[in-house]
Design a protein around this motif. Structure first.
Motif, PDB file in Angstrom:
ATOM      1  N   ARG A  56       0.828  -1.201   0.000  1.00 30.22           N
ATOM      2  CA  ARG A  56       0.000   0.000   0.000  1.00 30.22           C
ATOM      3  C   ARG A  56       0.867   1.258   0.000  1.00 30.22           C
ATOM      4  NH1 ARG A  56      -4.426  -2.611  -1.527  1.00 30.22           N
ATOM      5  NH2 ARG A  56      -5.054  -4.212  -0.064  1.00 30.22           N
ATOM      6  N   GLY A  57       0.566   2.134  -0.897  1.00 27.19           N
ATOM      7  CA  GLY A  57       1.264   3.413  -0.937  1.00 27.19           C
ATOM      8  C   GLY A  57       2.487   3.426  -1.844  1.00 27.19           C
ATOM      9  N   GLU A  58       2.982   2.268  -2.229  1.00 27.90           N
ATOM     10  CA  GLU A  58       4.140   2.222  -3.131  1.00 27.90           C
ATOM     11  C   GLU A  58       3.671   2.428  -4.566  1.00 27.90           C
ATOM     12  OE1 GLU A  58       7.282   2.016  -2.303  1.00 27.90           O
ATOM     13  OE2 GLU A  58       6.917   1.702  -0.164  1.00 27.90           O
ATOM     14  N   THR A  59       4.564   2.893  -5.428  1.00 26.26           N
ATOM     15  CA  THR A  59       4.182   3.060  -6.826  1.00 26.26           C
ATOM     16  C   THR A  59       5.114   2.283  -7.764  1.00 26.26           C
ATOM     17  OG1 THR A  59       5.415   5.115  -6.859  1.00 26.26           O
ATOM     18  CG2 THR A  59       3.037   5.290  -6.581  1.00 26.26           C
ATOM     19  N   THR A  60       5.878   1.356  -7.190  1.00 25.88           N
ATOM     20  CA  THR A  60       6.649   0.444  -8.031  1.00 25.88           C
ATOM     21  C   THR A  60       6.484  -0.970  -7.491  1.00 25.88           C
ATOM     22  OG1 THR A  60       8.255   2.157  -8.556  1.00 25.88           O
ATOM     23  CG2 THR A  60       8.926  -0.100  -8.966  1.00 25.88           C
ATOM     24  N   GLY A  61       6.063  -1.878  -8.344  1.00 26.68           N
ATOM     25  CA  GLY A  61       5.895  -3.271  -7.934  1.00 26.68           C
ATOM     26  C   GLY A  61       7.150  -4.059  -8.245  1.00 26.68           C
ATOM     27  N   MET A  62       6.976  -5.203  -8.857  1.00 28.89           N
ATOM     28  CA  MET A  62       8.100  -6.077  -9.204  1.00 28.89           C
ATOM     29  C   MET A  62       9.046  -5.361 -10.171  1.00 28.89           C
ATOM     30  SD  MET A  62       7.586  -9.782 -10.933  1.00 28.89           S
ATOM     31  CE  MET A  62       8.938 -10.810 -11.494  1.00 28.89           C
ATOM     32  N   THR A  63      10.347  -5.474  -9.905  1.00 26.23           N
ATOM     33  CA  THR A  63      11.306  -4.834 -10.809  1.00 26.23           C
ATOM     34  C   THR A  63      12.206  -5.841 -11.520  1.00 26.23           C
ATOM     35  OG1 THR A  63      12.881  -4.554  -9.017  1.00 26.23           O
ATOM     36  CG2 THR A  63      11.410  -2.696  -9.449  1.00 26.23           C
ATOM     37  N   GLY A  64      12.256  -7.075 -11.025  1.00 30.60           N
ATOM     38  CA  GLY A  64      13.107  -8.067 -11.686  1.00 30.60           C
ATOM     39  C   GLY A  64      12.829  -9.460 -11.168  1.00 30.60           C
ATOM     40  N   GLY A  65      13.401 -10.456 -11.853  1.00 32.77           N
ATOM     41  CA  GLY A  65      13.194 -11.839 -11.439  1.00 32.77           C
ATOM     42  C   GLY A  65      12.177 -12.540 -12.316  1.00 32.77           C
ATOM     43  N   THR A  66      11.945 -13.811 -11.995  1.00 30.98           N
ATOM     44  CA  THR A  66      11.053 -14.637 -12.808  1.00 30.98           C
ATOM     45  C   THR A  66      10.038 -15.327 -11.908  1.00 30.98           C
ATOM     46  OG1 THR A  66      12.956 -15.082 -14.216  1.00 30.98           O
ATOM     47  CG2 THR A  66      11.037 -16.505 -14.524  1.00 30.98           C
ATOM     48  N   VAL A  67       8.791 -15.286 -12.317  1.00 34.52           N
ATOM     49  CA  VAL A  67       7.739 -15.934 -11.538  1.00 34.52           C
ATOM     50  C   VAL A  67       6.903 -16.812 -12.461  1.00 34.52           C
ATOM     51  CG1 VAL A  67       5.661 -15.560 -10.132  1.00 34.52           C
ATOM     52  CG2 VAL A  67       7.634 -14.051  -9.853  1.00 34.52           C
ATOM     53  N   VAL A  68       6.658 -18.043 -12.025  1.00 31.86           N
ATOM     54  CA  VAL A  68       5.779 -18.927 -12.790  1.00 31.86           C
ATOM     55  C   VAL A  68       4.674 -19.424 -11.866  1.00 31.86           C
ATOM     56  CG1 VAL A  68       5.604 -21.073 -14.125  1.00 31.86           C
ATOM     57  CG2 VAL A  68       7.675 -19.656 -14.285  1.00 31.86           C
ATOM     58  N   VAL A  69       3.421 -19.224 -12.292  1.00 31.60           N
ATOM     59  CA  VAL A  69       2.278 -19.748 -11.546  1.00 31.60           C
ATOM     60  C   VAL A  69       1.634 -20.821 -12.424  1.00 31.60           C
ATOM     61  CG1 VAL A  69       0.045 -19.209 -10.506  1.00 31.60           C
ATOM     62  CG2 VAL A  69       1.894 -17.514 -10.433  1.00 31.60           C
ATOM     63  N   LYS A  70       1.582 -22.046 -11.922  1.00 27.27           N
ATOM     64  CA  LYS A  70       1.070 -23.115 -12.789  1.00 27.27           C
ATOM     65  C   LYS A  70      -0.456 -23.188 -12.790  1.00 27.27           C
ATOM     66  CE  LYS A  70       5.416 -25.404 -13.006  1.00 27.27           C
ATOM     67  NZ  LYS A  70       6.244 -26.582 -12.706  1.00 27.27           N
ATOM     68  N   GLY A  71      -1.078 -22.615 -11.784  1.00 27.53           N
ATOM     69  CA  GLY A  71      -2.542 -22.565 -11.746  1.00 27.53           C
ATOM     70  C   GLY A  71      -3.040 -21.188 -12.143  1.00 27.53           C
ATOM     71  N   ASN A  72      -4.101 -20.719 -11.453  1.00 31.80           N
ATOM     72  CA  ASN A  72      -4.672 -19.402 -11.734  1.00 31.80           C
ATOM     73  C   ASN A  72      -4.073 -18.351 -10.800  1.00 31.80           C
ATOM     74  OD1 ASN A  72      -6.467 -20.623 -13.581  1.00 31.80           O
ATOM     75  ND2 ASN A  72      -7.822 -21.191 -11.880  1.00 31.80           N
TER      76      ASN A  72
END
Lengths: 434, 263
Positions: B148-164
Motif C-alpha cells: 500500500r502506498g508504493e508506486t513500483t511493484g516487481m522490478t526483476g526476477g522470474t515468476v511462474v504460476v502453474k494454476g490461476n
C-alpha cells in the motif's frame, strides 16, 4: 422546558448542524426538529442497554461497570491477536484512547471504513483527492453527480442542505441552477430525481470511468460503441455536460467502493475528476456513512501514520488492508479476542466473519443492544455521543466539528470506558512483569 | 549443501478458537547461513503479538554444511497456510515449501529460488527485485504487485504460476517476467510500467492505466478496457495476435503499454 438550537446530529456523515431539540422538566428529550427520520430516532433515543453484563453459562448476568471493565481487560491482556473494531459512531477522544489501547496490547485496530469507504481511502492514498467542503458545493456546484450512491435513503438531508436542492451564493435558484446526474446499476429513488440517469452494468464502473477519461482527454475514437451497458452516445453527452460546467462534484458511495474493482474504481473515479480538470473545475467526495467514520481515520493517521486496518502486533504500525482488516482477520480465523465499540459486525459482516466472532471472546461497548450482543461475552453500555456526551467529530468533507452534550445520563462515556480498560490492562501487565 | 527443515508442529498456531499466523521472515537461507543448530532453534519469530523461539512452533532438523548462503536449502513442511513471509527479502539459496503457504511468500525477494508445492496466498512475490519464484498451484491477489502506498511493484526476477492468479497481479510492475499458466482475475498489470506478463488462460480487464511493458493473453479477454487502441495483427511463434496500445485514459503521450491478445 429547555430548547437547544443548532444541535449537531450524530447520525450520518452530513452532521446536520441546524437541529432543534426540546428537553422536558424531567431531563428527557421531548421533541427533535429539523433532523431526518433516522437522526430524529437516534437523538430521541430508544431501547437502551440498561446494565453492564458478563456472560456466564450462556446467559448475560448484570454486573457493575468495575467488574465488566476488569473482565474486558483480562480478555484483552491475554489475547495473542486481539482486534479492536468499530470507532465510527463515537467521538475522536474515544478513538485516541482506543489507539493507545491498541498500542499497549499489540492489537489490530480497524474502523467501519474497512467495510465502507476503506477502498476510497486506499485510492486516495494512491492518487490523491481533488476535493472541497460541502459549503463550496452548496454555493458553487452546477453539476452534481451521485455515483453508486442513493442519498434519498442513506443521507436523507444531503441534497437539501449541501447539493442539488440547496440554494447557494452562486446558485440562488437551487435546483434550477444545477443539473443532477445519477450513475447506478438500477433506477433508485435518487435516480428518479436526476436530469440524467446513466445505468451501468453491475461491476462495470471501472470501464466507464476509463472510457470517460479517454473521451475527456480527446481520444473518443478509441472508445467502443458500448461500455459496460452504457451507449457511447450517452458517455459523449455526459462528457459534454462536464466540459460545459463551471463546478462539478462527484459524490460516490458503496455502489462503487464495494463492487467490481473496488478501490481501483475509486482511483479511476478520481482520475476521471482529474481528466475533467482539463476543461473545468471538478471535485469528488466520498459519501461517508457514520457521523465520525472520518474522524477515526483522521485520529489514526495523526497518531499512527495510517488511517485504518492497522496491525500493531510487532510493535510498529503495519497497514495492509486485505490482510489486516477486521473482516480479513475474522474470515481467516486469525484473531482470538475482539472489542467491538459502537458498531454491529454481526449484522454487517460476511457470515464466515460473524461465525468466527461468535467463537472467540467478544467485548461490546454500545448504547444499544444489537445482534452482536447475542454472543458478546462482556457488554458495557455507554452514553450516546452528541446527546449525552460531547466530543470532536469530522464531517464527510473533513471539517472538524464539536458535538454537544444535551442531557445527563447514568451511562459512562465511551472515552472513560476505554481509558478504564487501558488502566486495568496496564495494571495486569505490571503484575505479570513483576 | 546444508539443509534446514522446519516442520510445523500440529496445532502449534492454535490460540483458543483462532489460528494465529506466524511470521517466518527470519528463516531464509541467507539469514540462517553460518548459524549452528542451537542458534537456529532459538531464532525468534513473531507469533501474534509475542515473539517465540522457532522450536516452539516448528520441529527443526539440520544436516550438512555450506560454504555460502547459496548452498543453504530451507524446507518448510506441515500445514503452512498460516505461515506468512516465507522467503521474505531473501537474497540467495533455496526454499521449498511442501504445501500451500500464507501471505507474502517471496515478497521483496532479491535472489535465490523459492518453490511452493501448493498454492500461495496474496502478495506472493510482491515488490520482488530478483530470483525465481515457482508456484505449483494458484496464486492469490496482488501477486508481484506492491504494498500500500508504493508506486513500483516487481522490478526483476522470474515468476511462474502453474494454476490461476488472483486480482491486480503485477500492479505497478516495472521489470521481470511473470507467466500464469491458468487464468488471471481482474486488472492484471494495472498501472504497469515495464516488464512482461504472459497469461496462458483468460484475463479480465488487463492492462488498465498501463504506461509501458507487455501483456500477452493467450486465452479470452473478458471486459476489454475501452481505452486501448487496436494497432495491427502480429505473428508470434506462429500464432496470430491482435496488438493494442494503451492506456489512452492516461493520455496519448504516456500510453506506451502493449497488450497482445491471441485472435
Amino acid at each position: 422546558m429547555a430548547v437547544y438550537t443548532d444541535v449537531l446530529c450524530p447520525f450520518c456523515g452530513c452532521i446536520c448542524d441546524d437541529i432543534v431539540v426540546e428537553v422536558g422538566e424531567d431531563g428527557k428529550i421531548t421533541k427533535v426538529k429539523g433532523a431526518c427520520a433516522i437522526g430524529r430516532s437516534k437523538i430521541m433515543g430508544h431501547d437502551r442497554m440498561e446494565s453492564p453484563a458478563i456472560r456466564e453459562d450462556g446467559e448475560l448476568r448484570d454486573c457493575s461497570y468495575d467488574e465488566a471493565i476488569k473482565r474486558a481487560a483480562e480478555i484483552l491482556a491475554d489475547a495473542r491477536r486481539p482486534l479492536l473494531y468499530g470507532w465510527s459512531s463515537t467521538v475522536c477522544e474515544t478513538d485516541r484512547a482506543g489507539v493507545e489501547l491498541a498500542v499497549e496490547i499489540g492489537a489490530i485496530i480497524d474502523n467501519t471504513a474497512s467495510v465502507c469507504h476503506g477502498p476510497s481511502i486506499l485510492a486516495i492514498q494512491d492518487v490523491g483527492l481533488p476535493s472541497c467542503t460541502l459549503g463550496q458545493i452548496r454555493n458553487r456546484a452546477d453539476i452534481v453527480i451521485y455515483w453508486g450512491s442513493n442519498p434519498v435513503f442513506a443521507h436523507p438531508n444531503h441534497m437539501k442542505r449541501y447539493s442539488y436542492l440547496s440554494k447557494g451564493r452562486f446558485t440562488p435558484g437551487g435546483k434550477k441552477d444545477r443539473k443532477m446526474v445519477v450513475v447506478d446499476v438500477r433506477e433508485t429513488k435518487s435516480a428518479k430525481l436526476a436530469d440524467l440517469f446513466v445505468k451501468v452494468r453491475p461491476g462495470g464502473d471501472f470501464l466507464v470511468f476509463s472510457a470517460l477519461r479517454a473521451i475527456l482527454r480527446g481520444h473518443e475514437d478509441v472508445v467502443p460503441d458500448e461500455v459496460a451497458g452504457v451507449e457511447k452516445k450517452d458517455l459523449l453527452s455526459l462528457a459534454e455536460m462536464i466540459k460545459n460546467a463551471n463546478f462539478i462534484i462527484t459524490f460516490f458511495g458503496m455502489g462503487v467502493t464495494h463492487s467490481g474493482a473496488r478501490h481501483n474504481n475509486i482511483a479511476n473515479a478520481i482520475e476521471f475528476t482529474r481528466a475533467a480538470h482539463l476543461h473545468t473545475k471538478a471535485t469528488i467526495m466520498p459519501m461517508r456513512g457514520h457521523y465520525n467514520v472520518n474522524g477515526f481515520n483522521q485520529v489514526c493517521t495523526w497518531l499512527l501514520g495510517y488511517p485504518f486496518s492497522i496491525d500493531l502486533s510487532q510493535g510498529y504500525p503495519w497497514y495492509n488492508p486485505g490482510e489486516t482488516g477486521a473482516v480479513d482477520v475474522l474470515v481467516h480465523g486469525e484473531c482470538d479476542a475482539a472489542l467491538i465499540i459502537s458498531s454491529d459486525p454481526a449484522s454487517h459482516f460476511p457470515a464466515d466473519a460473524v461465525r468466527h466472532l461468535a467463537r472467540i471472546p467478544v467485548i461490546q461497548i454500545d448504547p444499544y443492544p444489537n445482534p452482536t450482543t447475542e454472543f458478546a461475552d462482556v457488554v458495557i453500555p455507554s452514553a450516546i455521543c452528541g446527546v449525552e456526551a460531547e466530543g470532536s467529530v469530522y464531517r464527510m468533507d473533513s471539517v472538524p466539528l464539536r458535538v454537544r452534550k444535551i442531557v445527563d445520563s447514568k451511562f459512562m462515556a465511551d472515552e472513560e470506558i476505554i481509558r478504564r480498560i487501558l488502566e486495568e490492562v496496564r495494571a495486569i501487565k505490571e503484575k505479570e512483569g513483576e | 549443501m546444508r539443509q534446514i527443515v522446519f516442520k510445523l508442529r500440529d496445532g502449534a498456531l492454535r490460540s483458543g478458537a483462532a489460528e494465529v499466523p506466524v511470521d517466518v521472515s527470519p528463516l531464509t537461507p541467507d539469514k540462517l547461513f553460518g548459524e549452528g543448530e542451537d542458534e537456529i532453534k532459538s531464532t525468534k519469530v513473531w507469533w501474534g503479538n509475542r515473539q517465540e523461539n522457532v522450536e516452539r512452533i516448528f520441529e527443526v532438523s539440520v544436516s550438512g554444511d555450506a560454504s555460502g548462503a547459496e548452498e543453504v536449502k530451507v524446507v518448510f513442511e506441515g500445514e503452512l497456510r498460516k505461515v506468512k513471509r516465507i522467503g521474505y527479502e531473501m537474497s540467495a539459496g533455496e526454499i521449498v515449501a511442501e504445501g500451500s503457504v500464507g501471505m507474502h511468500c517471496g515478497a521483496r525477494m532479491r535472489g535465490g529460488r523459492i518453490t511452493v508445492n501448493g498454492s500461495a496466498d496474496c502478495w506472493a512475490g510482491c515488490e520482488m527485485h530478483g530470483g525465481t519464484l515457482i508456484i505449483e498451484g494458484d496464486a492469490g491477489d496482488n501477486l508481484c504487485a506492491c504494498y500500500r502506498g508504493e508506486t513500483t511493484g516487481m522490478t526483476g526476477g522470474t515468476v511462474v504460476v502453474k494454476g490461476n492468479a488472483g486480482e491486480c497481479i503485477a500492479q505497478y510492475m516495472a521489470g521481470g517476467e511473470i507467466t500464469v499458466r491458468g487464468n488471471a482475475d481482474m486488472l492484471a498489470g494495472l498501472d504497469m510500467k515495464g516488464g512482461k506478463i504472459v497469461i496462458e488462460g483468460d484475463a479480465v480487464m488487463p492492462g488498465a492505466n498501463m504506461s509501458g511493458g507487455e501483456i500477452i493473453v493467450k486465452g479470452k479477454v473478458i471486459d476489454m478496457m475501452p481505452s486501448f487502441k487496436y494497432e495491427e495483427t502480429v505473428t508470434i511463434d506462429g500464432e496470430e495476435y491482435k496488438k493494442y496500445r494503451g492506456d489512452f485514459a492516461i493520455g496519448e503521450k504516456k500510453a506506451k503499454g502493449t497488450l497482445l491478445i491471441r485472435s
